[in-house]
Design a protein around this motif. Structure first.
Motif, short mmCIF file in Angstrom:
data_model
loop_
_atom_site.label_atom_id
_atom_site.label_comp_id
_atom_site.label_asym_id
_atom_site.label_seq_id
_atom_site.Cartn_x
_atom_site.Cartn_y
_atom_site.Cartn_z
N ILE A 10 5.53 -27.46 -2.84
CA ILE A 10 6.83 -27.40 -2.19
C ILE A 10 7.70 -28.49 -2.79
O ILE A 10 7.35 -29.68 -2.74
CB ILE A 10 6.72 -27.60 -0.65
N ARG A 12 11.52 -30.30 -3.15
CA ARG A 12 12.83 -30.52 -2.52
C ARG A 12 13.58 -31.46 -3.46
O ARG A 12 13.06 -32.52 -3.81
CB ARG A 12 12.68 -31.13 -1.13
N GLY A 13 14.82 -31.06 -3.84
CA GLY A 13 15.52 -31.84 -4.85
C GLY A 13 14.63 -31.92 -6.07
O GLY A 13 14.04 -30.93 -6.49
N ASN A 14 14.49 -33.10 -6.63
CA ASN A 14 13.65 -33.24 -7.83
C ASN A 14 12.31 -33.89 -7.52
O ASN A 14 11.72 -34.55 -8.35
CB ASN A 14 14.40 -34.02 -8.93
N LEU A 15 11.83 -33.69 -6.28
CA LEU A 15 10.54 -34.28 -5.89
C LEU A 15 9.57 -33.22 -5.40
O LEU A 15 9.94 -32.32 -4.64
CB LEU A 15 10.75 -35.33 -4.79
N GLU A 17 7.35 -32.39 -2.83
CA GLU A 17 7.28 -32.95 -1.48
C GLU A 17 5.92 -32.75 -0.83
O GLU A 17 5.41 -33.64 -0.16
CB GLU A 17 8.39 -32.34 -0.60
N SER A 18 5.35 -31.56 -0.98
CA SER A 18 4.05 -31.25 -0.36
C SER A 18 3.30 -30.31 -1.28
O SER A 18 3.89 -29.65 -2.14
CB SER A 18 4.26 -30.58 1.01
N ARG A 19 1.96 -30.27 -1.09
CA ARG A 19 1.18 -29.33 -1.90
C ARG A 19 -0.05 -28.88 -1.12
O ARG A 19 -0.49 -29.55 -0.18
CB ARG A 19 0.78 -29.98 -3.22
N ASN A 314 18.50 -24.55 4.11
CA ASN A 314 18.55 -25.38 5.32
C ASN A 314 19.47 -24.77 6.37
O ASN A 314 19.85 -23.60 6.28
CB ASN A 314 18.91 -26.83 4.96
N CYS A 315 19.79 -25.57 7.40
CA CYS A 315 20.55 -25.05 8.54
C CYS A 315 21.95 -24.57 8.18
O CYS A 315 22.56 -23.83 8.94
CB CYS A 315 20.67 -26.11 9.63
N LEU A 318 22.16 -23.89 2.67
CA LEU A 318 22.14 -24.49 1.33
C LEU A 318 20.74 -24.38 0.73
O LEU A 318 19.74 -24.51 1.43
CB LEU A 318 22.52 -25.98 1.40
N ASP A 319 20.70 -24.16 -0.57
CA ASP A 319 19.44 -24.13 -1.31
C ASP A 319 18.96 -25.59 -1.47
O ASP A 319 19.60 -26.39 -2.14
CB ASP A 319 19.72 -23.49 -2.68
N VAL A 320 17.87 -25.93 -0.81
CA VAL A 320 17.40 -27.33 -0.83
C VAL A 320 16.08 -27.51 -1.55
O VAL A 320 15.61 -28.64 -1.72
CB VAL A 320 17.28 -27.89 0.61
N LEU B 44 9.42 -38.03 0.41
CA LEU B 44 10.71 -37.96 1.10
C LEU B 44 10.43 -38.28 2.57
O LEU B 44 9.66 -37.56 3.21
CB LEU B 44 11.33 -36.57 0.95
N CYS B 106 25.94 -30.60 10.10
CA CYS B 106 24.47 -30.48 10.16
C CYS B 106 23.99 -29.03 10.21
O CYS B 106 22.83 -28.75 9.95
CB CYS B 106 23.90 -31.26 11.35
N ALA B 108 23.49 -25.29 12.38
CA ALA B 108 22.93 -24.95 13.69
C ALA B 108 21.52 -24.41 13.56
O ALA B 108 21.17 -23.79 12.55
CB ALA B 108 23.81 -23.91 14.36
N TRP B 180 16.19 -37.87 -4.82
CA TRP B 180 16.56 -37.50 -3.45
C TRP B 180 16.60 -36.00 -3.29
O TRP B 180 16.62 -35.26 -4.27
CB TRP B 180 17.91 -38.12 -3.06
N GLY B 181 16.61 -35.56 -2.06
CA GLY B 181 16.73 -34.14 -1.75
C GLY B 181 17.76 -33.97 -0.65
O GLY B 181 18.22 -34.96 -0.06
N GLY B 184 17.16 -30.85 5.94
CA GLY B 184 17.46 -29.67 6.72
C GLY B 184 18.85 -29.72 7.34
O GLY B 184 19.50 -28.69 7.54
N LYS B 274 1.99 -39.88 5.37
CA LYS B 274 2.49 -38.63 4.78
C LYS B 274 1.31 -37.70 4.56
O LYS B 274 0.43 -37.97 3.72
CB LYS B 274 3.20 -38.89 3.45
N VAL B 276 -0.23 -34.75 2.85
CA VAL B 276 0.18 -34.18 1.55
C VAL B 276 0.52 -32.70 1.65
O VAL B 276 1.31 -32.19 0.86
CB VAL B 276 -0.88 -34.38 0.44
#
Lengths: 331, 331
Positions: A10, A12-15, A17-19, A314-315, A318-320, B44, B106, B108, B180-181, B184, B274, B276
């Protein structure tokens, strides 16, 4: 023990985040054709083995004695969303058996289907056992139980219904039947190796090549699932979306805690996936990636992108970020 | 790179069904006191760093100029459930600022709070931005933004509000602000190491020992969170339940994708977790286990059992398994 294999990422941005890690096996009747992670890892298949649990319903003659159609058979292998299409069929099935919702032993939970969920909420009604995602499987158990003339507590481990399931499960997966847990729907769920589960799926996939009673039963269940993907899960669900994308050429089934299986009759192959952390998104990404790898799921199909390489929004829409198969998996 | 450490196990019957790995760091002001997994893993922090994101609101003088109370400050650090207690305070806050829900950026989503959720469903109403779990943080952003007299799109990366957040985030965590990312809620979320996040929490924990403006702000935010656990999350949520169980001696905060942090003023320690695979259940189990290990959360408290060693029950209320910290974690 072989470590599990990284299967999904997974971003997010250029990181990263999870796997997610998983054990994955592709098998044919003679054994393992490909494996990632530990093919001998012991798992609970959970709802992914419902087609195995439905075999005694068929081989006993109970299904035909009750006049079950392919729609009933598909629902007996389902983890359905509790939409009207599912609960209406379960209600009719119960009525044809001369039984009532109280005869179920699956317990109740709120259905996933939004229309039925919201209708219950706004009517201040609690969900019934009929809404349980396993109520089709339990209708099958009740049908077999009536045929066997056994006692009402058909989910007990020593009940003839579950002993029949245990016998066929052990035969197909190579399990010893000694390790088991109680599933969300209160039925026993027997443990097996991930390779044993994949081999059982390969046995289903090759059922049409054999003429014995149990293979005939397996073929009918598989064809019922492939003909009625909308009954096996529901709208906006991986099983239904991906089976539709494969145009009836494969039967696939999810199980809780990150399990997914596939029956591929055209290839004579079975597939089993277990995400070690139990994540559904990981199992969905991994099974889709393997199905693309094996050439049965089109890589460019919208359903493939939805589960294998989804864009995360996201809410505000936006493509995050995105999810994708891990590098090197499956090829 | 050090591999992540096994932190949580899910057992069903007599089988280990699923397990979770994590990076975990306990830090004081001078550095790492204890670590499991890779303390230099980049993550993140997501919503776990809301108290950092709220610092410019305080140090700018915007919070006091707007007359914010500890309740407002707690909500500015919250991922709230969208219960009436939360959305009423956000609505009042917006009105006091002379702003409207449309000024939020933000987006909804349906609130987690069941009463408000069901009320919206049955009224056929879509949720508003006020229901977003981050609407308290965004009220803080709007308060700072009014003070700064900057443009309306306060979530853009180059907006003065986010640049102020970026500066303090980098100062406290040691991050470079380049990775950064988009979160939500559309705010930028800067990456840092898990040890950097833990050190930042240790800096919050020791704020009372220093007299500079930023430490004063950190102390007020931490005390506000500890005084109002019901505002930081909501009923039946880990942050709220576990802070109550610690009797106001710690501030803790969850973040999406398996992040959890703790600020322990009595010990001068910060903690960061975190998972993973991004699993919330893993982060909750791990943070509770570390808090018990550090002597701030009572092992026998019902809230501890609820998140650290929960019994898993099924649709009929049967005990079918349990979650527990992995052997050797944390001690």
């Amino acid at each position: 023990m072989t470590q599990p294999h990284s299967v999904a990422e997974i971003w997010r941005g250029n990181l990263l985040e999870s796997r997610h890690d998983a054990h994955v096996v592709v098998a044919d009747l003679s054994g393992i054709r490909a494996a990632w992670g530990d093919p001998e890892a012991m798992i609970l298949p959970r709802s992914s083995c419902k087609m195995i649990q439905a075999l005694p319903l068929m081989t006993s003659g109970a299904a035909d004695a009750a006049g079950l159609t392919p729609r009933h058979l598909a629902l007996s292998c389902a983890s359905h969303s509790g939409a009207d299409i599912h609960i209406d069929l379960v209600a009719d099935w119960l009525a044809e058996l001369g039984l009532a919702e109280d005869d179920f032993r699956c317990g109740a939970h709120m259905p996933r289907d939004k229309a039925v969920h919201d209708r219950l909420i706004c009517a201040h009604q609690a969900p019934g056992q009929i809404h349980n995602n396993c109520s089709g499987k339990h209708s099958g158990f009740l049908t077999l139980n009536r045929h066997l003339k056994a006692g009402p507590d058909y989910v007990e481990i020593d009940h003839p219904v579950q002993q029949a399931v245990r016998e066929v499960f052990c035969e197909l997966t190579g399990a010893d039947g000694e390790t088991w847990g109680i599933d969300g729907c209160s039925a026993p769920n027997f443990a097996c190796t991930i390779s044993g589960l994949a081999r059982a799926m390969a046995w289903f996939a090759t059922a049409g090549q054999r003429s014995d009673t149990m293979s005939g039963a397996a073929g009918r269940l598989t064809r019922a699932m492939m003909a009625h993907p909308e009954l096996v899960a529901g709208e906006d669900r991986a099983c239904t979306d991906l089976m539709r994308a494969m145009d009836g050429r494969a039967a696939i089934k999810t199980g809780a805690e990150g399990v997914f299986v596939a029956i591929l009759p055209d290839k004579g192959l079975g597939v089993a996936v277990k995400a070690v952390d139990g994540a559904t998104r990981a199992a969905e990404c991994a099974i889709a990636a393997v199905l693309v790898h094996l050439g049965v799921l089109p890589a460019g199909h919208p359903a493939t992108r939805k589960y294998m390489t989804p864009v995360l929004t996201n809410c505000r829409g936006l493509d995050v970020g995105h999810m994708r198969p891990a590098p090197g998996f499956p090829a």
